[in-house]
Design a protein around this motif. Structure first.
Motif, PDB file in Angstrom:
ATOM      1  N   GLU A 152      37.682  46.590  31.499  1.00 20.23           N
ATOM      2  CA  GLU A 152      37.993  47.399  32.672  1.00 20.23           C
ATOM      3  C   GLU A 152      36.806  48.262  33.072  1.00 20.23           C
ATOM      4  O   GLU A 152      35.930  48.569  32.251  1.00 20.23           O
ATOM      5  CB  GLU A 152      39.228  48.280  32.447  1.00 20.23           C
ATOM      6  N   PRO A 196      39.035  36.695  37.370  1.00 19.59           N
ATOM      7  CA  PRO A 196      38.040  37.111  38.371  1.00 19.59           C
ATOM      8  C   PRO A 196      37.909  38.634  38.407  1.00 19.59           C
ATOM      9  O   PRO A 196      38.841  39.374  38.047  1.00 19.59           O
ATOM     10  CB  PRO A 196      38.624  36.582  39.683  1.00 19.59           C
ATOM     11  N   VAL A 197      36.763  39.101  38.873  1.00 18.82           N
ATOM     12  CA  VAL A 197      36.493  40.536  38.902  1.00 18.82           C
ATOM     13  C   VAL A 197      37.505  41.282  39.762  1.00 18.82           C
ATOM     14  O   VAL A 197      37.951  42.387  39.407  1.00 18.82           O
ATOM     15  CB  VAL A 197      35.062  40.801  39.397  1.00 18.82           C
ATOM     16  N   ASN A 198      37.892  40.726  40.877  1.00 16.84           N
ATOM     17  CA  ASN A 198      38.866  41.398  41.745  1.00 16.84           C
ATOM     18  C   ASN A 198      40.183  41.631  41.023  1.00 16.84           C
ATOM     19  O   ASN A 198      40.847  42.663  41.227  1.00 16.84           O
ATOM     20  CB  ASN A 198      39.095  40.586  43.022  1.00 16.84           C
ATOM     21  N   ASP A 199      40.588  40.678  40.185  1.00 17.38           N
ATOM     22  CA  ASP A 199      41.816  40.841  39.408  1.00 17.38           C
ATOM     23  C   ASP A 199      41.626  41.917  38.338  1.00 17.38           C
ATOM     24  O   ASP A 199      42.561  42.661  38.023  1.00 17.38           O
ATOM     25  CB  ASP A 199      42.214  39.522  38.755  1.00 17.38           C
ATOM     26  N   LEU A 242      39.752  44.604  38.611  1.00 15.22           N
ATOM     27  CA  LEU A 242      39.831  45.901  39.290  1.00 15.22           C
ATOM     28  C   LEU A 242      41.257  46.239  39.700  1.00 15.22           C
ATOM     29  O   LEU A 242      41.598  47.418  39.845  1.00 15.22           O
ATOM     30  CB  LEU A 242      38.920  45.899  40.517  1.00 15.22           C
ATOM     31  N   ALA A 243      42.085  45.233  39.874  1.00 18.00           N
ATOM     32  CA  ALA A 243      43.465  45.446  40.312  1.00 18.00           C
ATOM     33  C   ALA A 243      44.427  45.695  39.155  1.00 18.00           C
ATOM     34  O   ALA A 243      45.605  45.991  39.393  1.00 18.00           O
ATOM     35  CB  ALA A 243      43.940  44.245  41.130  1.00 18.00           C
ATOM     36  N   SER A 260      36.746  40.113  32.344  1.00 19.02           N
ATOM     37  CA  SER A 260      35.855  39.419  33.267  1.00 19.02           C
ATOM     38  C   SER A 260      34.433  39.475  32.734  1.00 19.02           C
ATOM     39  O   SER A 260      34.100  40.337  31.919  1.00 19.02           O
ATOM     40  CB  SER A 260      35.881  40.053  34.664  1.00 19.02           C
ATOM     41  N   LEU A 285      29.042  46.411  42.039  1.00 20.88           N
ATOM     42  CA  LEU A 285      30.449  46.805  42.023  1.00 20.88           C
ATOM     43  C   LEU A 285      30.598  48.323  42.173  1.00 20.88           C
ATOM     44  O   LEU A 285      31.495  48.799  42.874  1.00 20.88           O
ATOM     45  CB  LEU A 285      31.100  46.323  40.723  1.00 20.88           C
ATOM     46  N   GLU A 288      30.276  49.019  45.813  1.00 21.46           N
ATOM     47  CA  GLU A 288      31.425  48.505  46.561  1.00 21.46           C
ATOM     48  C   GLU A 288      32.671  49.360  46.360  1.00 21.46           C
ATOM     49  O   GLU A 288      33.469  49.538  47.288  1.00 21.46           O
ATOM     50  CB  GLU A 288      31.714  47.067  46.129  1.00 21.46           C
ATOM     51  N   GLN A 289      32.823  49.902  45.158  1.00 20.73           N
ATOM     52  CA  GLN A 289      33.980  50.739  44.861  1.00 20.73           C
ATOM     53  C   GLN A 289      33.791  52.182  45.312  1.00 20.73           C
ATOM     54  O   GLN A 289      34.699  53.003  45.171  1.00 20.73           O
ATOM     55  CB  GLN A 289      34.285  50.697  43.361  1.00 20.73           C
TER      56      GLN A 289
END
Length: 222
Positions: free
Chosen positions: A7, A53-56, A58-59, A68, A78, A81-82
């Motif tokens: 995470e 995947p990275v998006n998962d 972060l979610a 990931s 990242l 982007e965040q």
């Protein structure tokens, strides 16, 4: 260099010298040390079928063994982007020193971040000169790993979990074995229970050490 990550999140550092510092935490996946009281046991194993995947990543809304893989540039991208605002990065685990952290810390420092590693001291610490190293030495754990002299000497601070007098004795023996006399030592109650906290307070006063109380757990943040 690719890093296996459980995470990434932004919060306040709740322990040790940087208590209260806004920080970005990178929690790496994998740890063979086997601490009985570990509160991140979901980071112990790196199961190939749990890569996501990275998006998962972060979610994620709860602790899980999913992980990931990210490159140094991917991690830095990242952060942007965040829209993370913190400029202090804490690399933890798991056991982060299973990885060579020099490329990651160097890249982050070149982008204006300060870096910190939290390690058990059972693996050699490979990082930049500027990186702040917190060794939380794990003695006689299930995995059978020994605390290394290299890690103890590289440490900027020693942060030791305690619940019993034996834990205090283990720390004193470790400091003597590795001839550590010039490090700031923190004692951290393993739980928020009164007995462990009182032991830590009294021992800190007796030895001119400092208390670390895991502020994030008291105020209810990650």
């Amino acid at each position: 260099m690719l890093y296996k990550i459980n995470e990434i999140f932004e919060t306040l550092q709740g322990e040790g010298s940087f208590t209260g510092q806004p920080s970005i935490f990178i929690r790496l996946q994998g740890c063979p040390v086997g601490c009985s009281w570990c509160d991140t046991k979901h980071t112990w194993e790196t199961k190939p079928d749990l890569a996501i995947p990275v998006n998962d990543l972060l979610a994620k809304s709860e602790e899980s063994e999913h992980w990931s893989e990210l490159s140094v540039d991917g991690i830095a991208k990242l952060f942007v982007e965040q829209n993370y605002q913190a400029k202090h990065v804490v690399i933890t685990g798991g056991e982060p020193c299973m990885f060579d952290l020099t490329p990651l810390c160097a890249a982050l420092e070149s982008r204006g971040y300060s870096t910190q590693i939290e390690t058990s001291g059972t693996f050699e610490v490979n990082t930049t000169e500027k990186c702040w190293v917190t060794v939380s030495p794990k003695v006689n754990m299930r995995g059978g790993y020994k605390v290394l002299s290299q890690a103890m000497q590289r440490a900027n601070e020693i942060k030791h979990p305690v619940a019993t007098e034996q834990h205090v004795d283990d720390l004193k023996a470790l400091l003597a074995e590795h001839q550590v006399t010039d490090k700031q030592v923190y004692l951290q109650p393993i739980s928020q229970k009164q007995r462990a906290t009182e032991l830590a307070i009294n021992t800190c006063i007796e030895n001119n050490w400092r208390l670390s109380v895991q502020v994030h757990k008291y105020i209810g943040i990650e």
